[in-house]
Design an enzyme around this catalytic site. Structure first.
Site, PDB file in Angstrom:
ATOM      1  N   ARG A 309       0.745  -1.175   0.120  1.00 23.15           N
ATOM      2  CA  ARG A 309      -0.020   0.105   0.010  1.00 23.15           C
ATOM      3  C   ARG A 309       0.812   1.288   0.076  1.00 23.15           C
ATOM      4  O   ARG A 309       0.750   2.316  -0.760  1.00 23.15           O
ATOM      5  CB  ARG A 309      -0.977  -0.070   1.372  1.00 23.15           C
ATOM      6  CG  ARG A 309      -2.090   1.184   1.223  1.00 23.15           C
ATOM      7  CD  ARG A 309      -3.047   1.169   2.098  1.00 23.15           C
ATOM      8  NE  ARG A 309      -4.198   0.208   1.787  1.00 23.15           N
ATOM      9  CZ  ARG A 309      -5.432   0.579   0.853  1.00 23.15           C
ATOM     10  NH1 ARG A 309      -5.244   1.573   0.458  1.00 23.15           N
ATOM     11  NH2 ARG A 309      -6.183  -0.259   0.593  1.00 23.15           N
ATOM     12  N   GLU A 711      -9.969   5.977   6.842  1.00 25.73           N
ATOM     13  CA  GLU A 711      -8.533   6.306   6.792  1.00 25.73           C
ATOM     14  C   GLU A 711      -7.947   7.166   5.859  1.00 25.73           C
ATOM     15  O   GLU A 711      -6.996   7.972   5.975  1.00 25.73           O
ATOM     16  CB  GLU A 711      -7.836   4.951   6.180  1.00 25.73           C
ATOM     17  CG  GLU A 711      -8.108   3.786   6.981  1.00 25.73           C
ATOM     18  CD  GLU A 711      -7.375   2.488   6.207  1.00 25.73           C
ATOM     19  OE1 GLU A 711      -7.982   2.064   5.365  1.00 25.73           O
ATOM     20  OE2 GLU A 711      -6.587   2.032   6.787  1.00 25.73           O
TER      21      GLU A 711
END
Ligand code: MTE
Ligand code: LUZ
Ligand code: MOS
Length: 759
Positions: A309, A711
């Protein structure tokens, strides 16, 4: 469709103290308590483990070591390199070596300190850079190159290179890790775990005790925060409590205190970076190369997907035509780092922001102008380094709106004026953008299930695979079901996540909780509505197409009936009033060998402007004002989403400023309690915080066209960090980039000030 800012379904329970967390569940008679004995060495062979004094301590029922585990001694989520209890060798200070079960929690905790353990020390690696130098990684490094960065770099009019470090972060959930395991008949177990991932807890307990999945039920009503820290690392506590319950055939609770929790569990990965960038005189990047080295800790845990990520977020909102990104998961003799809100995304994206900040200073340009020059285009320059086309780019409009509403240009001038007439106090003002990919970067996690029950009195119960950690998931799922059935929200209640209701669930993570479970619950409710529609058409003598569900009524033109009445009739007609629902995210592709594909269903966007003032004599600073504009699609619940945006902004500010993890020369974490680890408090919040949701229905078919919001806003406080760096630059010669590391503690700020002043 009107936005519905309903209160969190548990708000009234949270504020009155009536919300049940695991430690509030009434204990069954015979419940015993467990505590852990921890390693005091960073890396060593266990030569003697003498637990006689532990056994003889008052109230002790049993002492357990790795040898007592009937099944597999492992609680690693992906790679199986994570012992529940150390076996022969320890890998960090804080690693559990044994467990003790006693009549009371205090007796267990006292006994846990009496282990007499002898170690033969081995060399320990304590920093990511040391691990990198030794080529010691928990997983093979990953690397992505697009274009010809090497040649483009050399051919660039301008070049910069450098290094910097970003610290890690403790999740600091208010409710600590906890598990309460109750043995049931016929070798079965009921596990209460404060976890984001009930199914994973079920698997871990099964492997540990050689059980089948249908013998273990994991239940989770709510967490007092998870923030990623309970995605995989709730497992050790479930495993130990289950082992103890199995051994003594009694219910066992394991609730470590805060110090042990922080000593045992992993945190956000700190990152070290080496970069080189080539750009033109307008600040447009031609080529970038970056090495990202993480502190993975002693085992893999989720470090693989975290690094992936990070790699997929190095671009943030910018088109990078020619780029090399390398990520190394440094193996260190420290806690095994894990998920934390953003999951490597923030660490990837802050790197390009750091580089752009350097470019702006080098060219003496406004940092926003350099950024806008590099933004992804809408028709061209719109493919990510990993090959996914950016089809939903709104960063241009979003930033334009924020520049307007925050009065960015005028306030930059005011800050500059202030700095000219003040020598000690210096201000900084900064805008940073966000682009964040939504979906798990592991394809098969992108699925969810739900159950919806309609009772004959018209009340509705929904159960889904997601977990509530304060983020408002249950509220949103109930809102979706209420809307689908045209009934008011107070008719719908969500129950605890439970592996015996919805099977094979994914972690509530990657911000996908409401996207996945909202769709699954909507799918279940839609099936019930479908059946009810057929009946209503008969009863109201109309066509199914004319039937509408709204306001607790079913209408067909002028004719109408109450929802409860229809439900009662449906029951009498033997129509099924409950349903399951399922959802899987469409259109995902990812090749983990080439690191290319379209791993994200869509992107969420945002931007923030932060203004700070720094005292250049003491290194103290204050956030004066924040202006946040964030894209939550068509928000299901704007009040909850604004809470998520503001919470993430302040939490991320803590990561980048006050929250400092320190390990001593032996590898002992010395900041393992709130007395030494400083999270933001109310007085750290700015007096002026303007938070707005950017109006932008999701272009793809998500639940009610919303976007995930958990997030992405954690990247908004980059603007705070760079505002501080901006203020520091004003204290010296202005084209020197302050070598500011995160967290920007007063010490780090003073060091950077000395550097720009050349003292
Ligand atoms: N908000 C609260 N109040 N508490 C939390 O623990 N966790 C964050 C975010 N917001 C968290 C939170 C993290 S790490 C994630 S991945 C998402 O919520 C998970 O929930 P969602 O997918 O339902 O948004
Ligand atoms: N991928 C991701 C993951 O993008 N976010 C997560 O939280 C996650 N967790 C486990 C595995 N992959
Ligand atoms: Mo969140 S870090 O994906 O649990």
């Amino acid at each position: 469709m009107k936005p519905d800012s309903a209160a969190h379904e548990s708000a009234h329970l949270h504020v009155s103290g009536e919300a049940t967390y695991i430690d509030d569940i009434a204990e069954i008679a015979g419940t015993a308590h467990c505590a852990l004995g921890l390693s005091t060495q960073a890396h060593a062979i266990l030569t003697t483990v003498d637990l006689q004094n532990v056994r003889n301590s008052p109230g002790v029922i049993a002492v357990l070591t790795a040898g007592d585990i009937p099944g597999v001694n492992d609680c690693g989520p992906i790679i199986h390199d994570d012992p529940v209890l150390a076996q022969g060798e320890v890998f960090y200070i804080g690693q559990p070596i044994f467990a003790v079960v006693a009549e009371t929690r205090e007796q267990a905790q006292r006994a846990a300190r009496l282990g007499q353990i002898e170690y033969r020390p081995l060399p320990a690696i304590l920093t990511p850079r040391a691990a990198h130098a030794a080529h010691d990684y928990v997983l093979p490094p990953i690397s992505l190159t697009r274009g010809e960065p090497e040649q483009k770099l050399k051919a660039s009019a301008r070049q910069l290179s450098g290094t910097f470090d970003i610290g890690g972060q403790e999740q600091f959930y208010l409710e600590g890790q906890i598990a309460y395991v109750i043995p049931k008949e016929d070798g079965c177990f009921h596990v209460h775990s404060s976890t984001q991932h009930p199914t994973e807890m079920q698997h871990v307990v099964c492997h540990l005790l050689n059980l089948r999945a249908h013998q273990v039920v994991v239940e989770m009503r709510r967490m007092g925060g998870g923030f990623g820290g309970k995605e995989s690392q709730s497992a050790l506590f479930c495993a130990v409590a289950a082992l103890a319950a199995w051994k003594i055939k009694r219910p066992v609770k394991l609730r470590p205190d805060r110090d042990d929790d922080m000593m045992i569990t992993g945190k956000r990965h700190c990152f070290a970076y080496d970069y080189a960038v080539g750009f033109d005189n307008q600040g447009r990047i031609n080529a970038a190369k970056i090495d990202m080295i993480t502190r993975a800790g002693f085992s893999a845990d989720l470090s693989g997907p975290v690094a992936t990520r990070a790699l997929c977020h190095f671009d943030n909102a910018y088109f990078l035509s020619d780029v090399t990104i390398n990520a190394f998961n440094g193996k260190t003799n420290t806690q095994s780092n894990t998920a934390f809100r953003g999951f490597g995304g923030p660490q990837g994206a802050i790197a390009i922001e750091y580089i752009l900040d350097d470019i702006a200073r080098e060219l003496k340009m406004d940092p926003l102008d350099v950024r806008m020059t590099n933004f992804y285009g809408t028709h061209d320059r719109n493919v990510t380094p990993y090959g996914q086309p950016v089809k939903d780019n709104v960063i241009h409009e979003l930033v334009a709106e924020l520049v307007e509403t925050s009065d960015y240009r005028q306030r930059r001038r005011a800050v500059s004026d202030f700095n000219q007439s003040n020598t000690i106090l210096k201000k900084g003002l900064y805008l940073t953008p966000v682009k964040f990919g939504i979906s798990f970067n592991v394809k098969h996690f992108n699925q969810a299930g739900a159950l919806v029950h309609v009772y004959t009195d018209g009340s509705v119960l929904v159960n889904h695979g997601g977990t509530e950690m304060g983020q408002g998931l249950n509220t949103k799922v109930c809102q979706v079901v209420a809307r689908e059935l045209g009934i008011s929200l107070n008719q719908v209640r969500a129950t605890a996540a439970d592996t015996s209701k919805v099977a094979n669930t994914s972690a509530t993570a990657a911000s996908t909780g409401s996207d996945l479970n909202g769709k699954a619950a909507q799918n279940a409710a839609a099936q019930i509505r479908q059946r009810l529609t057929t009946l209503a058409a008969t009863l109201l003598q109309s066509e199914p197409e004319q039937i509408e569900f709204s306001g607790n009524h079913i209408t067909a033109g002028a004719r109408r009936m109450r929802f409860t009445e229809l439900v009662q009739k449906a029951y009498e007609e033997r129509i099924q009033l409950w349903s399951d629902g399922f959802y899987k995210t469409p259109d995902l592709s990812w090749d983990k060998d080439t690191l290319t594909g379209s791993p994200f269903y869509y992107f969420a966007y945002g931007a923030a402007v932060s203004e700070v003032v720094v005292d250049t004599l003491t290194g103290e600073w204050k956030l004066l004002r924040g202006d946040l504009l964030h894209d939550a699609g068509t928000s299901i619940n704007p009040a909850i989403d604004i809470g998520q945006v503001e919470g993430a902004y302040i939490q991320g500010m803590g990561w980048l400023t006050t929250e400092e993890l320190c390990w001593d020369q032996n590898g002992k974490l010395t900041t393992h309690a709130p007395s030494t680890y400083k999270i933001p408090a109310t007085h750290d919040c700015p007096d002026l915080l303007n938070t707005t949701l950017f109006s932008n229905p999701n272009g793809v078919d998500t639940v009610l066209r919303s976007k995930a919001v958990g997030e992405p806003p954690l990247l908004l406080p980059f603007s705070v960090f760079f505002a501080i760096r901006d203020a520091i630059a004003q204290a010296g010669q202005q084209n020197i980039s302050p070598p500011l590391q995160a967290p920007a503690t007063p010490e780090a700020i003073l060091a950077a000030i000395r550097a720009v002043k050349g003292i």
